[in-house]
Design an enzyme around this catalytic site. Structure first.
Site, short mmCIF file in Angstrom:
data_model
loop_
_atom_site.label_atom_id
_atom_site.label_comp_id
_atom_site.label_asym_id
_atom_site.label_seq_id
_atom_site.Cartn_x
_atom_site.Cartn_y
_atom_site.Cartn_z
N ASP A 192 -6.34 55.59 46.91
CA ASP A 192 -7.76 55.39 46.66
C ASP A 192 -8.19 56.61 45.83
O ASP A 192 -7.50 57.64 45.83
CB ASP A 192 -8.51 55.33 47.99
CG ASP A 192 -10.01 55.33 47.80
OD1 ASP A 192 -10.50 54.46 47.08
OD2 ASP A 192 -10.69 56.22 48.35
N ASP B 115 -11.98 57.96 45.02
CA ASP B 115 -13.12 58.75 45.51
C ASP B 115 -12.89 59.21 46.94
O ASP B 115 -12.75 58.38 47.85
CB ASP B 115 -14.40 57.90 45.46
CG ASP B 115 -14.70 57.36 44.06
OD1 ASP B 115 -14.59 58.12 43.10
OD2 ASP B 115 -15.04 56.16 43.95
#
Ligand code: G6P
Ligand code: MG
Length: 214
Positions: free
Chosen positions: A8, A10
């Protein structure tokens, strides 16, 4: 055996989770909607419109679809202004080193992010060339916890789900990884990620060999 790692973006590789918080906070203040870190916590990992719906749960009035689109666009403008301040120093601890160590071991890597701003972010922090592939918010129609994003990542790096490990800071992302049939490592506070079998504070707290022991 793990042959690929899906990250992922952020809150896992880059500090942009804090900039999302600031962008939503500005919008919430302008609209007089109560907003705090607990609300923001629930916005982690999910798409822009889904995040707006979380914010609007605390609103005293209802908004039309056109108003909602305009609000999401406004928040994105505030967020994109903040992204202009992003530099390679905003990479989270251990992220760059982990990507290099995995490449050295011949492990395939892919970004699996809900963000439509992912390409810009990767460029600003100089990580574009450090990953093999990118799946972002423009490639998927269903927000995490749906596994669509991670299943597409596996296809892009030509691996089966069972050969992939996902690294996530959001509960929605952990659920998406499990739904995809992938191993998962949580990043951040273990109490926030009850469904993650393993959680570390950041990527500096684990080495590549440990990470791959799914
Ligand atoms: C990431 C963040 C979410 C954000 C989503 C969409 O998953 O964790 O908080 O809502 O991306 O981001 P975007 O940059 O497209 O608004
Ligand atoms: Mg995240």
């Amino acid at each position: 055996m793990i042959r690929g790692v899906i990250f992922d973006l952020d809150g896992v590789l880059v500090t942009t989770d804090e900039l999302h918080f600031q962008g939503w906070k500005r919008l919430a203040e302008e609209e007089c909607i109560p907003f705090d870190r607990a609300v923001n916590q629930r916005q982690r990992g999910i798409g822009r419109m889904e995040s707006l719906d979380v914010l609007l749960e605390k609103s005293t009035r209802t908004y039309s679809q056109a108003e909602k689109l305009a609000m999401a666009e406004r928040k994105n403008k505030y967020y994109c202004d903040l992204l202009q301040t992003l530099t390679p120093a905003d990479t989270l601890p251990g992220a760059r080193e982990m990507l290099a160590a995995l490449r050295k071991r011949g492990i395939r890597t892919c970004i699996g992010s809900a963000s439509k701003n992912a390409p810009v972010i990767l460029q600003r922090v100089a990580l574009t060339d450090s990953v093999d592939n990118v799946v972002d918010g423009r490639d998927v129609t269903r927000s995490k916890p749906d596994p669509e994003c991670f299943l597409l990542c596996a296809r892009r790096i030509q691996l089966t789900p069972a050969e992939c490990l996902v690294v996530e800071d959001a509960e929605a992302g952990v659920e998406a990884a499990l739904a995809a049939g992938m191993a998962v490592l949580g990043i951040g506070d273990a109490a926030r990620l009850p469904r993650a079998p393993r959680v570390v504070r950041d990527l500096k707290a684990i080495d590549a060999d440990e990470l791959l022991k799914a």
